[in-house]
Design an enzyme around this catalytic site. Structure first.
Site, PDB file in Angstrom:
ATOM      1  N   TYR A   1      43.553 -59.621  78.248  1.00  0.00           N
ATOM      2  CA  TYR A   1      43.790 -58.523  77.673  1.00  0.00           C
ATOM      3  C   TYR A   1      44.647 -57.479  78.307  1.00  0.00           C
ATOM      4  O   TYR A   1      44.415 -57.134  79.404  1.00  0.00           O
ATOM      5  CB  TYR A   1      42.677 -57.903  77.241  1.00  0.00           C
ATOM      6  CG  TYR A   1      42.771 -56.205  76.604  1.00  0.00           C
ATOM      7  CD1 TYR A   1      42.790 -55.197  77.444  1.00  0.00           C
ATOM      8  CD2 TYR A   1      43.412 -56.098  75.347  1.00  0.00           C
ATOM      9  CE1 TYR A   1      43.023 -53.803  77.116  1.00  0.00           C
ATOM     10  CE2 TYR A   1      43.675 -54.797  74.945  1.00  0.00           C
ATOM     11  CZ  TYR A   1      43.469 -53.795  75.902  1.00  0.00           C
ATOM     12  OH  TYR A   1      43.931 -52.482  75.503  1.00  0.00           O
TER      13      TYR A   1
ATOM     14  N   GLU B   1      35.781 -46.924  70.689  1.00  0.00           N
ATOM     15  CA  GLU B   1      36.680 -46.969  69.819  1.00  0.00           C
ATOM     16  C   GLU B   1      36.379 -47.908  68.824  1.00  0.00           C
ATOM     17  O   GLU B   1      37.210 -48.031  67.799  1.00  0.00           O
ATOM     18  CB  GLU B   1      37.875 -47.592  70.612  1.00  0.00           C
ATOM     19  CG  GLU B   1      38.062 -49.158  71.085  1.00  0.00           C
ATOM     20  CD  GLU B   1      39.227 -49.772  71.924  1.00  0.00           C
ATOM     21  OE1 GLU B   1      39.696 -49.017  72.718  1.00  0.00           O
ATOM     22  OE2 GLU B   1      39.480 -50.717  71.624  1.00  0.00           O
TER      23      GLU B   1
ATOM     24  N   ARG C   1      35.748 -42.126  72.597  1.00  0.00           N
ATOM     25  CA  ARG C   1      36.937 -43.034  72.438  1.00  0.00           C
ATOM     26  C   ARG C   1      37.345 -43.235  70.945  1.00  0.00           C
ATOM     27  O   ARG C   1      38.243 -43.988  70.352  1.00  0.00           O
ATOM     28  CB  ARG C   1      36.708 -44.325  73.112  1.00  0.00           C
ATOM     29  CG  ARG C   1      37.135 -44.190  74.637  1.00  0.00           C
ATOM     30  CD  ARG C   1      38.570 -44.071  74.952  1.00  0.00           C
ATOM     31  NE  ARG C   1      39.421 -45.218  74.576  1.00  0.00           N
ATOM     32  CZ  ARG C   1      40.765 -45.243  74.156  1.00  0.00           C
ATOM     33  NH1 ARG C   1      41.514 -44.051  73.765  1.00  0.00           N
ATOM     34  NH2 ARG C   1      41.413 -46.407  73.965  1.00  0.00           N
TER      35      ARG C   1
ATOM     36  N   HIS D   1      37.303 -53.342  78.292  1.00  0.00           N
ATOM     37  CA  HIS D   1      37.248 -54.133  77.116  1.00  0.00           C
ATOM     38  C   HIS D   1      36.305 -54.730  76.736  1.00  0.00           C
ATOM     39  O   HIS D   1      36.117 -55.926  76.106  1.00  0.00           O
ATOM     40  CB  HIS D   1      38.760 -54.873  76.953  1.00  0.00           C
ATOM     41  CG  HIS D   1      39.046 -54.879  75.627  1.00  0.00           C
ATOM     42  ND1 HIS D   1      39.209 -55.892  74.789  1.00  0.00           N
ATOM     43  CD2 HIS D   1      40.069 -53.854  74.983  1.00  0.00           C
ATOM     44  CE1 HIS D   1      39.881 -55.416  73.593  1.00  0.00           C
ATOM     45  NE2 HIS D   1      40.399 -54.177  73.893  1.00  0.00           N
TER      46      HIS D   1
ATOM     47  N   GLU E   1      45.423 -41.148  73.938  1.00  0.00           N
ATOM     48  CA  GLU E   1      45.940 -42.377  74.320  1.00  0.00           C
ATOM     49  C   GLU E   1      47.275 -42.306  73.530  1.00  0.00           C
ATOM     50  O   GLU E   1      47.511 -42.077  72.348  1.00  0.00           O
ATOM     51  CB  GLU E   1      45.056 -43.504  73.901  1.00  0.00           C
ATOM     52  CG  GLU E   1      45.840 -45.029  73.991  1.00  0.00           C
ATOM     53  CD  GLU E   1      44.826 -46.130  73.698  1.00  0.00           C
ATOM     54  OE1 GLU E   1      43.842 -45.849  73.079  1.00  0.00           O
ATOM     55  OE2 GLU E   1      45.188 -47.242  73.923  1.00  0.00           O
TER      56      GLU E   1
ATOM     57  N   TRP F   1      36.023 -60.166  73.429  1.00  0.00           N
ATOM     58  CA  TRP F   1      37.600 -60.322  73.963  1.00  0.00           C
ATOM     59  C   TRP F   1      37.928 -58.700  74.198  1.00  0.00           C
ATOM     60  O   TRP F   1      37.307 -57.899  73.592  1.00  0.00           O
ATOM     61  CB  TRP F   1      38.404 -60.722  72.531  1.00  0.00           C
ATOM     62  CG  TRP F   1      39.829 -60.432  72.959  1.00  0.00           C
ATOM     63  CD1 TRP F   1      40.563 -61.321  73.626  1.00  0.00           C
ATOM     64  CD2 TRP F   1      40.392 -59.158  72.347  1.00  0.00           C
ATOM     65  NE1 TRP F   1      42.063 -60.635  73.554  1.00  0.00           N
ATOM     66  CE2 TRP F   1      42.022 -59.485  72.952  1.00  0.00           C
ATOM     67  CE3 TRP F   1      40.549 -57.824  71.722  1.00  0.00           C
ATOM     68  CZ2 TRP F   1      43.210 -58.679  72.777  1.00  0.00           C
ATOM     69  CZ3 TRP F   1      41.402 -57.367  71.464  1.00  0.00           C
ATOM     70  CH2 TRP F   1      42.970 -57.530  72.051  1.00  0.00           C
TER      71      TRP F   1
ATOM     72  N   ARG G   1      47.369 -45.910  82.252  1.00  0.00           N
ATOM     73  CA  ARG G   1      46.180 -46.764  82.048  1.00  0.00           C
ATOM     74  C   ARG G   1      46.738 -48.136  82.917  1.00  0.00           C
ATOM     75  O   ARG G   1      47.952 -48.485  82.667  1.00  0.00           O
ATOM     76  CB  ARG G   1      45.807 -47.272  80.689  1.00  0.00           C
ATOM     77  CG  ARG G   1      44.818 -48.103  80.516  1.00  0.00           C
ATOM     78  CD  ARG G   1      44.262 -48.578  79.274  1.00  0.00           C
ATOM     79  NE  ARG G   1      45.268 -49.809  78.979  1.00  0.00           N
ATOM     80  CZ  ARG G   1      45.074 -50.594  77.745  1.00  0.00           C
ATOM     81  NH1 ARG G   1      43.955 -50.325  77.136  1.00  0.00           N
ATOM     82  NH2 ARG G   1      45.709 -51.524  77.595  1.00  0.00           N
TER      83      ARG G   1
ATOM     84  N   ASP H   1      40.653 -50.065  81.320  1.00  0.00           N
ATOM     85  CA  ASP H   1      39.860 -50.600  80.061  1.00  0.00           C
ATOM     86  C   ASP H   1      39.228 -51.898  80.530  1.00  0.00           C
ATOM     87  O   ASP H   1      39.953 -52.803  80.557  1.00  0.00           O
ATOM     88  CB  ASP H   1      40.854 -50.708  78.704  1.00  0.00           C
ATOM     89  CG  ASP H   1      40.259 -50.918  77.535  1.00  0.00           C
ATOM     90  OD1 ASP H   1      40.830 -50.819  76.531  1.00  0.00           O
ATOM     91  OD2 ASP H   1      38.901 -51.182  77.686  1.00  0.00           O
TER      92      ASP H   1
ATOM     93  N   GLU I   1      36.923 -47.588  80.914  1.00  0.00           N
ATOM     94  CA  GLU I   1      36.773 -47.627  79.457  1.00  0.00           C
ATOM     95  C   GLU I   1      35.824 -48.869  78.925  1.00  0.00           C
ATOM     96  O   GLU I   1      36.426 -50.170  79.610  1.00  0.00           O
ATOM     97  CB  GLU I   1      37.900 -47.572  78.469  1.00  0.00           C
ATOM     98  CG  GLU I   1      37.976 -47.642  77.238  1.00  0.00           C
ATOM     99  CD  GLU I   1      39.393 -47.818  76.533  1.00  0.00           C
ATOM    100  OE1 GLU I   1      40.327 -47.084  77.557  1.00  0.00           O
ATOM    101  OE2 GLU I   1      39.533 -48.191  75.308  1.00  0.00           O
TER     102      GLU I   1
HETATM  103  C1  CS2 Z   1      42.596 -51.047  73.238  1.00  0.00           C
HETATM  104  C2  CS2 Z   1      42.875 -51.190  72.205  1.00  0.00           C
HETATM  105  O1  CS2 Z   1      43.827 -49.192  73.385  1.00  0.00           O
HETATM  106  C3  CS2 Z   1      42.988 -49.411  73.754  1.00  0.00           C
HETATM  107  O2  CS2 Z   1      42.022 -49.079  74.456  1.00  0.00           O
HETATM  108  O3  CS2 Z   1      41.075 -51.065  73.628  1.00  0.00           O
HETATM  109  O4  CS2 Z   1      44.215 -51.513  71.954  1.00  0.00           O
HETATM  110  C4  CS2 Z   1      42.404 -52.518  71.279  1.00  0.00           C
HETATM  111  O5  CS2 Z   1      42.553 -53.815  72.052  1.00  0.00           O
HETATM  112  C5  CS2 Z   1      43.084 -52.450  69.829  1.00  0.00           C
HETATM  113  O6  CS2 Z   1      42.808 -51.438  69.157  1.00  0.00           O
HETATM  114  C6  CS2 Z   1      42.462 -53.676  69.016  1.00  0.00           C
HETATM  115  O7  CS2 Z   1      42.972 -53.683  67.748  1.00  0.00           O
HETATM  116 MG    MG Z   2      40.088 -49.822  74.584  1.00  0.00          MG
END
Ligand code: CS2
Ligand code: MG
Length: 409
Positions: free
Chosen positions: A159, A269, A290, A219, A346, A409, A147, A217, A243
């Site tokens: 991020y 996620e 995810r 995000h 991941e 975020w 990634r 990502d 992602e």
């Molecule tokens: C992120 C996560 O791993 C990922 O894809 O989106 O690290 C996410 O930021 C964290 O799980 C938030 O706690």
């Molecule tokens: Mg993520």
């Protein structure tokens, strides 16, 4: 056999984890991950105050019935806190069943469908040079998929970039939740991001060639048309996936993205029930799921989700950051090994301190993960070590635009 005790262990070796330990009247124990990054104590209280007493005396073999009892019996269903609590119970019951049967949990889920699980690691950098170093570090560690996250010119804290950990060669453990009494504030500029990310992948493909599986990502930060633009601009680089390209509470937003790009999409996620995926899957709006067992109610519902996804040739890409505990990661590995429609896993290695608290039978060899052959989930919790790391308040950052508007975020 009956459940005789239900204990919640909150520990913080480099980051906060919430773990449920169930003990049967025969002395068999099971572990479940209930970690919800930045809201951990809400789940701990849900378990301690509202669930633990209901489990005492229940037959631990009745995994499906216990899941339905906790899901339908709560009346107030769904949501990250409820589903993380139910997840911990579910994982612990699968752990117990594996131990009672003397087999690793994946054998109870249909046995292995592959030799191991392709993993992807998190490379990042504040410059093309440091990003290249990070990618090389991950390739040297055996990762076969990477990634890629990068700083963005004009954005001061972004991020996914753990440059300081990268630069010093420390074990890469990017934990975004900062300890403290309030969230840190990061800034964001979508236009700057959309200008820069294609240049990042131009560089990475020039340096590392066309074949290395690359993931990115976004995000949750883009509006649907911006996500469509990014997906289209990255098509020449053949990403493994893009992602969380746009917040997907509005699942139909992905129709607009899908119309404009063939870059594969991964989402989920932050989702916690099948209903969050229902349109995304049935309309083929995503390519990878995810979800994490920890936030999705456990192994039981995640397996059902993947059977639903399989009808649409959608594969798994289970969440595996450091805020999914080693117990939660183990649950993903057992399920990922067994299902036919596995995609990728991941993998962010936990810290040394975490590995002392949670002893694991999983392995990462030559870019592939395996849960191991230990009966159950294959994780033990050292409660004395756990007690050495008391909970510390920690929050995920917030993000604001330059004019101060709250952003995702
Ligand atoms: C992120 C996560 O791993 C990922 O894809 O989106 O690290 C996410 O930021 C964290 O799980 C938030 O706690
Ligand atoms: Mg993520």
């Amino acid at each position: 056999m009956r459940i005789a005790a239900a204990d919640v262990v909150v520990t913080s070796p480099t980051r906060n984890f919430v773990t449920l330990k169930l003990t049967t009247d025969d002395g068999v124990t099971g572990l479940g991950d209930a970690t919800l990054n930045g809201r951990e104590l809400a789940v701990a209280a849900y378990l301690r105050e509202h669930v633990a007493a209901l489990l005492i005396g229940r037959d631990p073999a009745r995994i499906e019935d216990t899941w339905q009892y906790l899901y339908r019996g709560a009346y107030w269903r769904r949501g990250p806190v409820t589903m993380a609590a139910i997840a911990a119970v579910d994982m612990a019951l699968w752990d117990i069943k594996g131990k009672v049967c003397g087999v690793p949990v994946y054998q109870l889920l249909g046995g292995a469908s592959r030799e191991g699980l392709l993993a992807y690691g998190h490379a990042s950098g504040t410059s093309f040079e440091s990003l290249g170093e990070s990618i090389n570090m991950h390739l040297e560690k055996g990762y076969r998929a990477i990634r890629v996250q990068s700083s963005i010119p004009g954005v001061h804290a972004v991020y996914g970039v753990a440059a300081q950990a990268q630069a010093s060669g420390e074990r890469y453990d990017y934990e975004p939740a900062g300890r403290g009494a309030a969230p840190a504030q990061e800034d964001w500029d979508s236009a700057a991001y959309l200008r820069h990310v294609p240049k990042v992948f131009d560089y990475v493909r020039r340096e590392f060639g066309p074949e290395l599986p690359l993931l990115h990502d976004a995000h949750h930060r883009l509006r649907p048309i911006e996500a469509a633009k990014l997906g289209k601009s990255l098509e020449p680089h053949n990403l493994f996936w893009l992602e969380d390209c746009t917040p997907a509470e509005s699942q139909q937003a992905l129709r607009l993205v899908r119309q404009h790009t063939v870059t594969p999409l991964a989402i989920g996620e932050v989702f916690n029930t099948v209903w969050d995926f229902q349109q995304l899957i049935s309309e083929q709006l995503i390519d990878y799921v995810r979800a994490a067992s920890t936030h999705f109610g456990g192994i039981t519902p995640l397996r059902k989700l993947m059977d639903f996804a399989a009808q649409y040739q959608i594969r798994s890409g289970f969440h595996g950051p450091t805020d999914v505990s080693p117990v939660g990661l183990a649950a993903q590995l057992h399920l990922g090994l067994a299902i036919h429609n596995f995609g990728i896993q991941e993998y962010m290695p936990h810290s040394e301190q975490t590995d002392v608290v949670f002893r694991q039978s999983m392995s990462f060899t030559d870019g592939m993960l395996h849960p191991g052959e230990t009966p159950g989930l294959g994780v033990t919790l050292d409660e004395e070590a756990a007690a050495r790391y008391p909970y510390q308040p920690a929050y995920l950052p917030i993000s604001r635009l330059k004019d101060g508007t709250m952003h995702d975020w």
